[in-house]
Motif scaffolding. Structure first.
Motif, short mmCIF file in Angstrom:
data_model
loop_
_atom_site.label_atom_id
_atom_site.label_comp_id
_atom_site.label_asym_id
_atom_site.label_seq_id
_atom_site.Cartn_x
_atom_site.Cartn_y
_atom_site.Cartn_z
N UNK A 284 0.86 -1.19 0.00
CA UNK A 284 0.00 0.00 0.00
C UNK A 284 0.90 1.24 0.00
N UNK A 285 0.42 2.37 -0.53
CA UNK A 285 1.20 3.60 -0.67
C UNK A 285 1.95 3.93 0.63
N UNK A 286 3.24 4.23 0.49
CA UNK A 286 4.03 4.65 1.63
C UNK A 286 4.66 3.51 2.41
N UNK A 287 4.24 2.29 2.14
CA UNK A 287 4.80 1.15 2.90
C UNK A 287 6.15 0.71 2.34
N UNK A 288 7.06 0.28 3.21
CA UNK A 288 8.33 -0.25 2.68
C UNK A 288 8.19 -1.70 2.21
N UNK A 289 9.00 -2.04 1.24
CA UNK A 289 9.09 -3.43 0.78
C UNK A 289 10.52 -3.88 1.05
N UNK A 290 10.67 -5.09 1.56
CA UNK A 290 12.02 -5.56 1.91
C UNK A 290 12.42 -6.70 0.97
N UNK A 291 13.61 -6.58 0.41
CA UNK A 291 14.12 -7.64 -0.46
C UNK A 291 15.36 -8.26 0.19
N UNK A 292 15.34 -9.55 0.42
CA UNK A 292 16.56 -10.28 0.77
C UNK A 292 17.23 -10.59 -0.57
N UNK A 293 18.41 -10.01 -0.79
CA UNK A 293 19.03 -10.09 -2.11
C UNK A 293 19.87 -11.35 -2.33
N UNK A 294 20.04 -12.11 -1.27
CA UNK A 294 20.78 -13.37 -1.40
C UNK A 294 20.07 -14.44 -0.58
N UNK A 295 18.86 -14.83 -1.05
CA UNK A 295 18.07 -15.77 -0.25
C UNK A 295 18.82 -17.08 -0.04
N UNK A 296 18.75 -17.57 1.17
CA UNK A 296 19.41 -18.85 1.48
C UNK A 296 20.88 -18.69 1.83
N UNK A 297 21.42 -17.48 1.71
CA UNK A 297 22.83 -17.25 2.06
C UNK A 297 22.86 -16.25 3.22
N UNK A 298 23.62 -16.59 4.26
CA UNK A 298 23.82 -15.62 5.35
C UNK A 298 25.06 -14.82 4.96
N UNK A 299 24.84 -13.64 4.34
CA UNK A 299 25.96 -12.92 3.73
C UNK A 299 27.08 -12.56 4.72
N UNK A 300 26.76 -12.06 5.96
CA UNK A 300 27.86 -11.76 6.89
C UNK A 300 28.73 -12.99 7.15
N UNK A 301 28.06 -14.13 7.37
CA UNK A 301 28.81 -15.36 7.67
C UNK A 301 29.59 -15.81 6.43
N UNK A 302 28.95 -15.75 5.27
CA UNK A 302 29.57 -16.18 4.02
C UNK A 302 30.82 -15.34 3.73
N UNK A 303 30.70 -14.03 4.00
CA UNK A 303 31.86 -13.15 3.73
C UNK A 303 33.02 -13.49 4.66
N UNK A 304 32.70 -13.82 5.95
CA UNK A 304 33.84 -14.18 6.82
C UNK A 304 34.49 -15.49 6.40
N UNK A 305 33.66 -16.42 5.89
CA UNK A 305 34.25 -17.66 5.36
C UNK A 305 35.18 -17.35 4.20
N UNK A 306 34.71 -16.48 3.30
CA UNK A 306 35.51 -16.13 2.13
C UNK A 306 36.82 -15.46 2.55
N UNK A 307 36.73 -14.63 3.60
CA UNK A 307 37.95 -13.95 4.07
C UNK A 307 38.96 -15.00 4.56
N UNK A 308 38.45 -16.07 5.23
CA UNK A 308 39.36 -17.14 5.69
C UNK A 308 40.02 -17.85 4.52
N UNK A 309 39.21 -18.07 3.44
CA UNK A 309 39.71 -18.86 2.30
C UNK A 309 40.58 -18.03 1.37
N UNK A 310 40.17 -16.78 1.10
CA UNK A 310 40.92 -15.97 0.13
C UNK A 310 41.04 -14.53 0.63
#
Ligand code: FDA
Length: 401
Positions: free
Chosen positions: A255-281
């Protein structure tokens, strides 16, 4: 017009999905049926539906896939004419079809197959159809022992016992959509639940559009949420804003004025995934690892939108990486508006179902008057549900009218 029938047991206004289905069902009961439409040909929305392949039903149709002020209303008709009944009809006519995704059944060839199916059923039931016929006014026939309606049209006057309103909703006026059904409902004292465009793309303001000017045509899988609605589907960037199945679905909750929220990486916990990536590379730049999830254009857009610069992952502290991950994961925005009825697939709201029989679709205000399909306050999700409602409500009325 000499061959215009002056009398019919059942007069149906609207030769779309619901009107043609209802005509065939009533005709097969031995009722004389006349269908009138003001457009130059029948079933125009069917022809343009499903990208030209008509998503004619959904394998998983259930009452939960519909919005209405009265969520129980659709249950009876949907239970008595199911997706399996329509699939059996499609198979009887030898129409090839396939499941695309999420139970959505499409024609292998063209939407025309579904219009031909309905016309063949109508022919078998000796239904008469007239197009290019403007309806001028409807008068109930009153008096002792009399019932029915006198309907004045540009082609002549028709007297009928039962009158079925199957004129659909307001979406795509260029295809013949009008508010006629709501006017008839009001004439007979019905309440109309306020209407609004649904299954419709969002528009964004100029600033937001300028930021995403490189992106039209790009899509990604998201979880879209607004109010009680949650959909895991594709989102598409457009020149006017956002579209794609996830956006169309969530627009029905917005409805007008309401926010819509998009999870842009569904199924991925981006903060956790990024720390894993930092460990690997640890030497890899943020934008390089993110390109494993999104296209390069999208990575650039999401970084810019959040004011983030890309550095080698080892340069981020734990807290900084958490913050970056959280910012990139979720996009909350307030759309400027929607593209409206011009492009909406359906209309939310309509004839209040509290004043209509859920068994037969007959008006509780005027005996012999029926409302079916999209004109009623029953709106399906994207994915074949709206046609299934058209078939089911039409079948219910066709068995009684
Ligand atoms: P529908 O709109 O089909 O028919 C109404 C008829 O009444 C029309 O023929 C119109 O000309 C006539 N009419 C209107 N006013 C009149 C007047 N004043 N006098 C005489 N006649 C009048 N759904 C789905 O399940 N799967 C899909 O793939 C799609 N795809 C899709 C694509 C697009 C672009 C749109 C716009 C919509 C869809 N839909 C869909 C939705 C689906 O098309 C819609 O829900 C059904 O067609 C509704 O069926 P009705 O018979 O109620 O109305």
């Amino acid at each position: 017009m000499t061959d215009f029938p002056a009398q019919a047991d059942v007069l149906i206004i609207g030769a779309g999905a619901a009107g043609l289905m209802c005509a065939a069902v009533a005709g097969k009961r031995g009722r004389s049926v006349l269908v009138l439409d003001h457009a130059n040909k029948v079933g125009k929305k069917i022809l343009m539906s499903g990208g030209g392949r008509c998503n004619f039903t959904n394998l998983y149709t259930a009452p939960d896939n519909f919005y209405s002020e009265n969520p129980h209303f659709c249950k009876s008709a949907l239970a008595r004419y199911t997706q399996w009944d329509f699939i059996a009809l499609v198979e009887k006519h030898g129409i090839p079809y396939h499941e695309k995704t999420l139970g959505q059944l499409f024609c292998d060839n063209k939407s025309r197959d579904i219009v031909d199916l309905l016309l063949a059923e109508c022919r078998e039931a000796k239904v008469q159809i007239r197009t290019r016929c403007e309806i001028q006014r409807i008068e109930p026939i009153a008096g002792e022992g009399k019932k029915g309606f006198e309907v004045h049209t540009a082609l002549g006057r028709v007297v009928c016992e039962s009158l079925v309103i199957a004129t659909g909703g307001l979406s795509i006026p260029t295809m013949g959509a009008t508010g006629f059904g709501y006017e008839v409902a009001r004439q007979f004292g019905h309440n109309i639940i306020p209407t609004r465009a649904a299954l419709v793309p969002f528009t964004l303001n100029k600033r937001a559009l300028a930021r995403q000017q490189e992106l039209p045509g790009t899509s990604l899988a998201v979880n879209a949420s607004c109010d009680q609605g949650h959909f895991h589907e594709q989102m598409l960037f457009t020149h006017k804003g956002l579209s794609g199945p996830a956006v169309l679905q969530i627009s029905s909750y917005w409805r007008e004025g309401k926010p819509v929220e998009f999870d842009l990486a569904p199924g991925v916990d981006l903060p956790e995934w990024l720390s894993e990536q930092r460990g690997k590379k640890p030497e890899s730049f943020l934008h390089t690892v993110l390109a494993e999830i999104w296209s390069k254009k999208l990575v650039q857009f999401f970084l810019q939108r959040n004011g983030l610069e890309s550095k080698p992952l080892k340069q981020y502290s734990d807290n900084a990486l958490q913050d970056v991950g959280a910012k990139l994961q979720t996009w909350t925005l307030v759309p400027e508006g929607t593209e409206g009825y011009r492009t909406a697939e359906v209309t939310l709201g309509g004839v209040d179902t509290n004043e209509v029989s859920s068994r037969s679709m007959e008006s509780q205000k005027q005996s012999g008057l029926y409302f079916i399909g999209e004109v009623l306050d029953v709106t399906g999700w994207l994915g074949g549900f709206n046609f299934q409602w058209a078939w089911a409500s039409a079948h219910a009325a066709g068995g009684e009218a």
